[in-house]
Design an enzyme around this catalytic site. Structure first.
Site, PDB file in Angstrom:
ATOM      1  N   GLU A   1       0.820  -1.212   0.000  1.00  0.00           N
ATOM      2  CA  GLU A   1       0.000   0.000   0.000  1.00  0.00           C
ATOM      3  C   GLU A   1       0.850   1.256   0.000  1.00  0.00           C
ATOM      4  O   GLU A   1       0.516   2.254  -0.655  1.00  0.00           O
ATOM      5  CB  GLU A   1      -0.922  -0.005   1.228  1.00  0.00           C
ATOM      6  CG  GLU A   1      -1.961   1.123   1.237  1.00  0.00           C
ATOM      7  CD  GLU A   1      -1.484   2.411   1.876  1.00  0.00           C
ATOM      8  OE1 GLU A   1      -2.202   3.434   1.781  1.00  0.00           O
ATOM      9  OE2 GLU A   1      -0.380   2.441   2.472  1.00  0.00           O
TER      10      GLU A   1
ATOM     11  N   ASP B   1      -7.291   2.127   7.951  1.00  0.00           N
ATOM     12  CA  ASP B   1      -5.945   2.686   7.958  1.00  0.00           C
ATOM     13  C   ASP B   1      -5.850   3.780   9.018  1.00  0.00           C
ATOM     14  O   ASP B   1      -6.874   4.253   9.540  1.00  0.00           O
ATOM     15  CB  ASP B   1      -5.593   3.260   6.580  1.00  0.00           C
ATOM     16  CG  ASP B   1      -4.108   3.219   6.271  1.00  0.00           C
ATOM     17  OD1 ASP B   1      -3.287   3.327   7.207  1.00  0.00           O
ATOM     18  OD2 ASP B   1      -3.752   3.103   5.081  1.00  0.00           O
TER      19      ASP B   1
ATOM     20  N   HIS C   1       4.328   8.369  10.029  1.00  0.00           N
ATOM     21  CA  HIS C   1       5.540   8.089   9.247  1.00  0.00           C
ATOM     22  C   HIS C   1       6.803   8.465  10.009  1.00  0.00           C
ATOM     23  O   HIS C   1       7.828   8.807   9.405  1.00  0.00           O
ATOM     24  CB  HIS C   1       5.484   8.766   7.869  1.00  0.00           C
ATOM     25  CG  HIS C   1       4.633   8.020   6.894  1.00  0.00           C
ATOM     26  ND1 HIS C   1       4.842   8.039   5.533  1.00  0.00           N
ATOM     27  CD2 HIS C   1       3.554   7.201   7.072  1.00  0.00           C
ATOM     28  CE1 HIS C   1       3.948   7.277   4.930  1.00  0.00           C
ATOM     29  NE2 HIS C   1       3.146   6.771   5.852  1.00  0.00           N
TER      30      HIS C   1
END
Length: 347
Positions: A203, A226, A315
């Site tokens: 993904e 998600d 992230h």
């Protein structure tokens, strides 16, 4: 909440295209919970629970995490790499990584020391190309275990902080955990339609696994699962927050790749209210999720929406999510899967 399982899923390496160790955990956990388990050529895992009527609902939760791949080993044993997924370069500073070769080798991300930078260099934003990986080994020692093309993941422990969890790779191991636990909650319950819980690959490099899965399943209904940005931090204006930790699971309205079906958004809100599940709306103007593939990669499209888990510091290796929001996501997905037939899906 089974935090031991969540921790195991988070710490297990699985860069895009190299999800096999995560896949092993998934298959072990879901096999007793569903009627059938399949794995396709790309490595997507399908957990299939049969329903009463001839319709299909797909849930996508990607197994991969952002990572790197070895591109060069220089004469002194330093490793150059290419990114797999989106990185803010400044988050690489002073981080440990694991190179997964014949055996796992620890390395550190490094770049030019500030002490020897020019004044101009000190004022410039670092680039990915400024970084290299130092393993402390010679070229010969490195090459005994590592080759070009080996994957690299980030190293960080899973911890609890207040009512939150903090770890690398909550994006998207939270969704993997939530889908497993939702299937566990539904083990002895009937569902109206065939449920395909898909643990997807790749993904982070373009929704590749979800695209393939949707082509195979041809879903009538779909849910992406998600993380999303929780920008509820100092300096953020109210209109910039997107979501906030502790304000409930998030129901996606849109992101940069998907405008969720208005009927699905309404159904999810109604279901959350019916089951007294705390929720918040999500509009993410950048980025995308497996929802895009689920919605579009089938004839005529599917009626698709998404459950998003508010997460701070996305992230990075210090991603943070609230336990109540995680549980709310499990509860909402489980309720949606059992209540789908009760909604009027006409335009």
């Amino acid at each position: 909440m089974n935090l031991e399982l969540l921790a195991e899923i988070c710490k297990t390496p699985g860069a895009p295209g190299f999800e096999q160790k995560v896949r092993e955990i998934v298959i072990k956990e879901i096999t007793p919970l569903v009627d059938e388990v399949q794995v396709d050529n790309m490595g997507n895992v399908y957990a299939i629970k049969k329903g009463k009527a001839d319709k299909r609902v797909m849930i996508g939760a990607h197994m991969d995490e952002i990572g790197f791949i070895v591109t060069h080993i220089d004469k002194n044993g330093f490793i150059r790499f290419h990114t797999l997924g989106g990185f803010d370069p400044k988050t690489l500073t002073a981080q440990r990584v694991i190179i997964h070769g014949k055996k796992d080798i620890i390395g550190v991300m490094s770049s030019k020391p500030i002490h020897v930078m020019t004044a101009d260099e000190r004022n410039k934003v670092a680039k990915i190309s400024d970084y290299f990986i130092d393993t402390g080994l010679s070229k010969e020692e490195v090459e005994a275990s590592i080759k070009i093309g080996d994957p690299i993941t980030r190293e960080r422990e899973f911890i609890e902080m207040g009512n939150c969890v903090n770890s690398k790779s909550l994006d998207n191991r939270l969704a993997v955990f939530i889908l497993i636990e939702s299937l566990r909650a539904l083990k002895d319950k009937e569902v109206p339609y065939d449920v395909y819980g898909v643990f997807t690959v790749q993904e982070e490099v373009g929704v590749r696994g979800a695209n393939v899965s949707a082509l195979k399943i041809k879903p009538d209904f779909g849910f992406g699962l998600d993380t999303t940005i929780a920008y509820d931090v100092p300096g953020a204006a109210d209109h910039e927050k997107i979501t906030s930790l502790g304000d409930g699971t998030a129901i996606k309205i849109m992101d940069a790749m998907t405008i969720c079906d208005y009927r699905m958004v309404a159904f999810m809100k109604q279901t959350a209210d019916k089951h007294k599940i705390k929720w918040q709306p999500e509009i993410l103007t950048a980025g995308g999720t497996d929802t895009a593939g689920i919605q579009r990669m089938t004839d005529g499209g599917s009626i698709a929406g998404a459950i998003s888990i508010p997460t701070r510091h996305l992230h990075q290796v210090i991603e943070m999510a609230n336990k109540d929001d995680i549980q709310g996501s499990i509860d909402l997905l489980s309720a949606c899967l059992t209540d789908l037939q009760d909604y009027d899906w006409a335009f």
